[in-house]
Design an enzyme around this catalytic site. Structure first.
Site, PDB file in Angstrom:
ATOM      1  N   ILE A   1       0.839  -1.207   0.000  1.00 23.85           N
ATOM      2  CA  ILE A   1       0.000   0.000   0.000  1.00 23.85           C
ATOM      3  C   ILE A   1       0.877   1.260   0.000  1.00 23.85           C
ATOM      4  O   ILE A   1       0.628   2.201  -0.763  1.00 23.85           O
ATOM      5  CB  ILE A   1      -0.959  -0.004   1.218  1.00 23.85           C
ATOM      6  CG1 ILE A   1      -1.892  -1.222   1.135  1.00 23.85           C
ATOM      7  CG2 ILE A   1      -1.764   1.282   1.291  1.00 23.85           C
ATOM      8  CD1 ILE A   1      -2.712  -1.504   2.387  1.00 23.85           C
TER       9      ILE A   1
ATOM     10  N   THR B   1      -4.214   5.208   7.422  1.00 24.55           N
ATOM     11  CA  THR B   1      -5.094   4.157   6.882  1.00 24.55           C
ATOM     12  C   THR B   1      -4.545   2.783   7.279  1.00 24.55           C
ATOM     13  O   THR B   1      -4.923   1.782   6.695  1.00 24.55           O
ATOM     14  CB  THR B   1      -5.199   4.228   5.341  1.00 24.55           C
ATOM     15  OG1 THR B   1      -3.883   4.154   4.795  1.00 24.55           O
ATOM     16  CG2 THR B   1      -5.897   5.487   4.866  1.00 24.55           C
ATOM     17  N   SER B   2      -3.614   2.751   8.269  1.00 22.50           N
ATOM     18  CA  SER B   2      -3.010   1.448   8.621  1.00 22.50           C
ATOM     19  C   SER B   2      -3.808   0.777   9.742  1.00 22.50           C
ATOM     20  O   SER B   2      -4.750   0.025   9.456  1.00 22.50           O
ATOM     21  CB  SER B   2      -1.527   1.599   8.958  1.00 22.50           C
ATOM     22  OG  SER B   2      -1.345   2.418  10.090  1.00 22.50           O
ATOM     23  N   ARG B   3      -3.469   1.045  10.985  1.00 18.37           N
ATOM     24  CA  ARG B   3      -4.255   0.554  12.110  1.00 18.37           C
ATOM     25  C   ARG B   3      -4.303   1.671  13.151  1.00 18.37           C
ATOM     26  O   ARG B   3      -3.308   2.379  13.358  1.00 18.37           O
ATOM     27  CB  ARG B   3      -3.637  -0.711  12.729  1.00 18.37           C
ATOM     28  CG  ARG B   3      -3.868  -1.984  11.934  1.00 18.37           C
ATOM     29  CD  ARG B   3      -5.329  -2.449  11.923  1.00 18.37           C
ATOM     30  NE  ARG B   3      -5.548  -3.671  11.175  1.00 18.37           N
ATOM     31  CZ  ARG B   3      -5.940  -3.740   9.899  1.00 18.37           C
ATOM     32  NH1 ARG B   3      -6.150  -2.638   9.202  1.00 18.37           N
ATOM     33  NH2 ARG B   3      -6.131  -4.903   9.312  1.00 18.37           N
TER      34      ARG B   3
ATOM     35  N   ASP C   1      -8.730   6.701   8.780  1.00 23.27           N
ATOM     36  CA  ASP C   1      -9.676   5.672   8.323  1.00 23.27           C
ATOM     37  C   ASP C   1      -9.761   4.550   9.353  1.00 23.27           C
ATOM     38  O   ASP C   1     -10.553   3.627   9.197  1.00 23.27           O
ATOM     39  CB  ASP C   1      -9.188   5.118   6.978  1.00 23.27           C
ATOM     40  CG  ASP C   1     -10.205   4.174   6.336  1.00 23.27           C
ATOM     41  OD1 ASP C   1     -11.401   4.532   6.322  1.00 23.27           O
ATOM     42  OD2 ASP C   1      -9.806   3.091   5.868  1.00 23.27           O
TER      43      ASP C   1
ATOM     44  N   GLU D   1     -11.952   1.258  17.357  1.00 22.14           N
ATOM     45  CA  GLU D   1     -12.968   1.233  16.303  1.00 22.14           C
ATOM     46  C   GLU D   1     -13.941   0.057  16.405  1.00 22.14           C
ATOM     47  O   GLU D   1     -15.050   0.113  15.886  1.00 22.14           O
ATOM     48  CB  GLU D   1     -12.307   1.240  14.913  1.00 22.14           C
ATOM     49  CG  GLU D   1     -11.555  -0.025  14.558  1.00 22.14           C
ATOM     50  CD  GLU D   1     -11.002   0.028  13.133  1.00 22.14           C
ATOM     51  OE1 GLU D   1     -10.341   1.017  12.783  1.00 22.14           O
ATOM     52  OE2 GLU D   1     -11.229  -0.940  12.384  1.00 22.14           O
TER      53      GLU D   1
ATOM     54  N   HIS E   1     -13.067   2.973   8.331  1.00 22.10           N
ATOM     55  CA  HIS E   1     -12.325   1.827   7.796  1.00 22.10           C
ATOM     56  C   HIS E   1     -12.883   1.412   6.425  1.00 22.10           C
ATOM     57  O   HIS E   1     -13.287   0.266   6.232  1.00 22.10           O
ATOM     58  CB  HIS E   1     -12.371   0.653   8.791  1.00 22.10           C
ATOM     59  CG  HIS E   1     -11.168  -0.245   8.672  1.00 22.10           C
ATOM     60  ND1 HIS E   1     -10.524  -0.779   9.747  1.00 22.10           N
ATOM     61  CD2 HIS E   1     -10.503  -0.704   7.590  1.00 22.10           C
ATOM     62  CE1 HIS E   1      -9.512  -1.531   9.348  1.00 22.10           C
ATOM     63  NE2 HIS E   1      -9.490  -1.498   8.022  1.00 22.10           N
ATOM     64  N   GLN E   2     -12.882   2.363   5.509  1.00 25.71           N
ATOM     65  CA  GLN E   2     -13.441   2.082   4.191  1.00 25.71           C
ATOM     66  C   GLN E   2     -12.382   2.067   3.093  1.00 25.71           C
ATOM     67  O   GLN E   2     -12.709   1.991   1.908  1.00 25.71           O
ATOM     68  CB  GLN E   2     -14.553   3.080   3.842  1.00 25.71           C
ATOM     69  CG  GLN E   2     -14.071   4.497   3.550  1.00 25.71           C
ATOM     70  CD  GLN E   2     -15.200   5.418   3.138  1.00 25.71           C
ATOM     71  OE1 GLN E   2     -15.953   5.902   3.978  1.00 25.71           O
ATOM     72  NE2 GLN E   2     -15.330   5.693   1.863  1.00 25.71           N
TER      73      GLN E   2
ATOM     74  N   PHE F   1     -10.471  -0.157   2.033  1.00 27.26           N
ATOM     75  CA  PHE F   1     -10.486  -1.373   1.197  1.00 27.26           C
ATOM     76  C   PHE F   1     -11.733  -1.470   0.327  1.00 27.26           C
ATOM     77  O   PHE F   1     -11.844  -2.373  -0.494  1.00 27.26           O
ATOM     78  CB  PHE F   1     -10.464  -2.622   2.111  1.00 27.26           C
ATOM     79  CG  PHE F   1     -11.781  -2.834   2.820  1.00 27.26           C
ATOM     80  CD1 PHE F   1     -12.140  -2.068   3.915  1.00 27.26           C
ATOM     81  CD2 PHE F   1     -12.686  -3.778   2.365  1.00 27.26           C
ATOM     82  CE1 PHE F   1     -13.368  -2.239   4.542  1.00 27.26           C
ATOM     83  CE2 PHE F   1     -13.920  -3.952   2.988  1.00 27.26           C
ATOM     84  CZ  PHE F   1     -14.256  -3.178   4.080  1.00 27.26           C
TER      85      PHE F   1
HETATM   86  P1  NAD Z   1       2.830  -4.888   3.595  1.00 25.97           P
HETATM   87  O1  NAD Z   1       3.180  -6.036   4.468  1.00 25.97           O
HETATM   88  O2  NAD Z   1       2.902  -5.057   2.106  1.00 25.97           O
HETATM   89  O3  NAD Z   1       3.735  -3.626   3.973  1.00 25.97           O
HETATM   90  C1  NAD Z   1       3.998  -3.223   5.279  1.00 25.97           C
HETATM   91  C2  NAD Z   1       5.343  -2.519   5.274  1.00 25.97           C
HETATM   92  O4  NAD Z   1       5.555  -1.973   6.565  1.00 25.97           O
HETATM   93  C3  NAD Z   1       6.525  -3.467   4.973  1.00 25.97           C
HETATM   94  O5  NAD Z   1       7.330  -2.931   3.946  1.00 25.97           O
HETATM   95  C4  NAD Z   1       7.258  -3.541   6.297  1.00 25.97           C
HETATM   96  O6  NAD Z   1       8.679  -3.688   6.139  1.00 25.97           O
HETATM   97  C5  NAD Z   1       6.932  -2.174   6.888  1.00 25.97           C
HETATM   98  N1  NAD Z   1       7.118  -2.121   8.328  1.00 25.97           N
HETATM   99  C6  NAD Z   1       6.927  -3.086   9.255  1.00 25.97           C
HETATM  100  N2  NAD Z   1       7.240  -2.636  10.475  1.00 25.97           N
HETATM  101  C7  NAD Z   1       7.648  -1.341  10.311  1.00 25.97           C
HETATM  102  C8  NAD Z   1       8.122  -0.333  11.209  1.00 25.97           C
HETATM  103  N3  NAD Z   1       8.242  -0.575  12.527  1.00 25.97           N
HETATM  104  N4  NAD Z   1       8.434   0.870  10.682  1.00 25.97           N
HETATM  105  C9  NAD Z   1       8.337   1.105   9.360  1.00 25.97           C
HETATM  106  N5  NAD Z   1       7.916   0.193   8.467  1.00 25.97           N
HETATM  107  C10 NAD Z   1       7.576  -1.015   8.943  1.00 25.97           C
HETATM  108  O7  NAD Z   1       1.371  -4.444   4.035  1.00 25.97           O
HETATM  109  P2  NAD Z   1       0.326  -3.592   3.197  1.00 25.97           P
HETATM  110  O8  NAD Z   1      -0.522  -4.508   2.386  1.00 25.97           O
HETATM  111  O9  NAD Z   1       1.015  -2.454   2.535  1.00 25.97           O
HETATM  112  O10 NAD Z   1      -0.623  -3.060   4.371  1.00 25.97           O
HETATM  113  C11 NAD Z   1      -0.140  -2.160   5.351  1.00 25.97           C
HETATM  114  C12 NAD Z   1      -1.171  -2.030   6.450  1.00 25.97           C
HETATM  115  O11 NAD Z   1      -2.330  -1.381   5.948  1.00 25.97           O
HETATM  116  C13 NAD Z   1      -1.712  -3.376   6.968  1.00 25.97           C
HETATM  117  O12 NAD Z   1      -0.873  -3.943   7.953  1.00 25.97           O
HETATM  118  C14 NAD Z   1      -3.045  -2.981   7.544  1.00 25.97           C
HETATM  119  O13 NAD Z   1      -2.831  -2.629   8.907  1.00 25.97           O
HETATM  120  C15 NAD Z   1      -3.434  -1.740   6.759  1.00 25.97           C
HETATM  121  N6  NAD Z   1      -4.611  -1.956   5.884  1.00 25.97           N
HETATM  122  C16 NAD Z   1      -5.641  -1.082   5.991  1.00 25.97           C
HETATM  123  C17 NAD Z   1      -6.751  -1.239   5.176  1.00 25.97           C
HETATM  124  C18 NAD Z   1      -7.902  -0.258   5.230  1.00 25.97           C
HETATM  125  O14 NAD Z   1      -8.980  -0.564   4.684  1.00 25.97           O
HETATM  126  N7  NAD Z   1      -7.738   0.894   5.819  1.00 25.97           N
HETATM  127  C19 NAD Z   1      -6.812  -2.306   4.277  1.00 25.97           C
HETATM  128  C20 NAD Z   1      -5.720  -3.171   4.186  1.00 25.97           C
HETATM  129  C21 NAD Z   1      -4.618  -2.987   5.006  1.00 25.97           C
END
Ligand code: NAD
Length: 336
Positions: free
Chosen positions: A155, A232-234, A258, A263, A295-296, A298
């Site tokens: 992402i 948009t992560s967690r 998001d 949540e 959380h939209q 996705f």
């Molecule tokens: P991914 O595994 O492809 O990428 C995560 C990246 O974060 C990796 O490159 C990893 O090396 C890096 N990382 C790990 N720990 C770290 C740290 N301490 N500092 C910096 N970088 C670090 O995952 P992704 O598919 O890109 O998804 C990322 C996050 O997005 C998911 O973990 C999830 O929490 C969130 N997400 C949100 C939604 C949404 O609808 N809002 C949907 C999907 C995922």
């Protein structure tokens, strides 16, 4: 397999029934969130299919195991809501959808940033009331601004590509820098430098013990005054109370989120006729420069098609005793 789906909405049923035509599993959809109280509903099912706010705690997993469930199929990428050690002990396997249109989430992060900046949500409401004034709607050019990205996986990489397209300077922090992104112009820096230089900061790392409250009082103090923060992560990557303090002083200029730490008690539900007991989210939503979506990120047709297909494929492959490649390896739970 016989699969009990938890935390389902109409769209889950629509997409999963549609794509199940080529898999022929038996699907049962529950609206209830999976937790120790609802786990008995899985009696007689081989697998449960769960989402981000289902509670796969030790207590839930032990009930599932006693009821005969052998597989947890996550219809999402993150797995911070599962006690993996307990899953291992109970012999329950866990599969997930590691990637499904990273563009959906990256584009939503950009939508949050653009809306906060150009205030299109306010403009929309104004003109509908024949108020064509531009007072207080001023924004800033994205071109040549510095965008900091934490986590450049699927992402984060898609987000970097979009921001490079806007003509931004993109800097990033990740323990595993991507040579491809570096070739495209992304500059990897230390976290400290990223905090100091970013005009906009976007979070794309998973929730782990290292990233829990990564954005806190101390990190806000190292950022530029008036920085824009997009998450948009967690939710728990940000210490929400510290974010509120930073908003009050103006250190944090804009917040687009998001995802939210608490949540699971709010998101994906219509609470419009309820009293919201969570004073933190209520305070957050009182700021004019905070934009919350539930959380939209996705939630696109393309992402949902992939979520449904990959989830059902994962289940079929496990049923055949083969390796689907999407099994979550047993390791100490990263988020506990
Ligand atoms: P991914 O595994 O492809 O990428 C995560 C990246 O974060 C990796 O490159 C990893 O090396 C890096 N990382 C790990 N720990 C770290 C740290 N301490 N500092 C910096 N970088 C670090 O995952 P992704 O598919 O890109 O998804 C990322 C996050 O997005 C998911 O973990 C999830 O929490 C969130 N997400 C949100 C939604 C949404 O609808 N809002 C949907 C999907 C995922």
């Amino acid at each position: 397999m016989k699969i009990a789906f938890f935390s389902t909405k109409s769209y889950d049923r629509y997409f999963f029934e549609r794509y199940n035509a080529s898999f022929n599993h038996t699907l049962c959809f529950y609206e209830a969130q999976l937790n120790p109280d609802t786990a008995p509903l899985a009696e007689g099912f081989d697998a449960v299919c769960v989402f981000v706010n289902d509670q796969l705690t030790r207590a839930t997993l032990s009930i599932l195991s006693r009821k005969g469930v052998r597989l947890v199929a996550l219809r999402c990428a993150g797995f911070n809501n599962i006690d993996l050690a307990a899953a291992r002990e109970t012999g329950i396997r866990v599969v997930r959808v590691p990637a499904y249109s990273p563009h959906a989430i990256a584009e939503h992060a950009v939508a949050l940033a653009l809306t906060l900046n150009r205030k299109t949500h306010k403009a929309y409401n104004r003109v509908r009331e024949n108020n064509f004034s531009l007072e207080k709607l001023i924004g800033f050019d994205l071109w040549q601004k510095t965008v900091g990205v934490i986590g450049t996986g699927q992402i984060g990489a898609a987000f970097c590509a979009i921001m490079l397209g806007f003509g931004c300077r993109v800097i990033a922090y990740d323990s595993f820098p991507s040579p491809k992104l570096a070739d495209r112009g992304v500059e990897y820096t230390s976290l400290d430098t990223l905090f100091q230089r970013s005009d906009i900061l976007s979070l794309h790392c998973p929730l782990t013990p290292d990233t829990r409250h990564l954005i806190n009082k101390e990190s806000f103090s190292r950022m530029k005054k008036g920085v824009m923060l997009i998450n948009t992560s967690r939710g728990a990557v940000i210490d929400t109370k510290d974010a509120i303090d930073a908003l009050k002083t103006g250190q944090l200029g804009y917040l687009g989120m998001d995802v939210y730490e608490q949540e699971e008690n709010l998101f994906f539900r219509d609470l419009s006729e309820s009293i919201i007991e969570d004073d933190i989210i209520a305070r957050l939503m009182s700021f004019p420069n905070v934009l919350v979506t539930a959380h939209q990120g996705f939630f696109t047709n393309e992402a949902f098609e992939q979520i449904a297909t990959i989830t059902l494929q994962n289940i079929s492959t496990v049923e055949k005793g083969a390796d689907c490649g999407n099994e979550v390896p047993y390791q100490p739970n990263p988020s506990l």
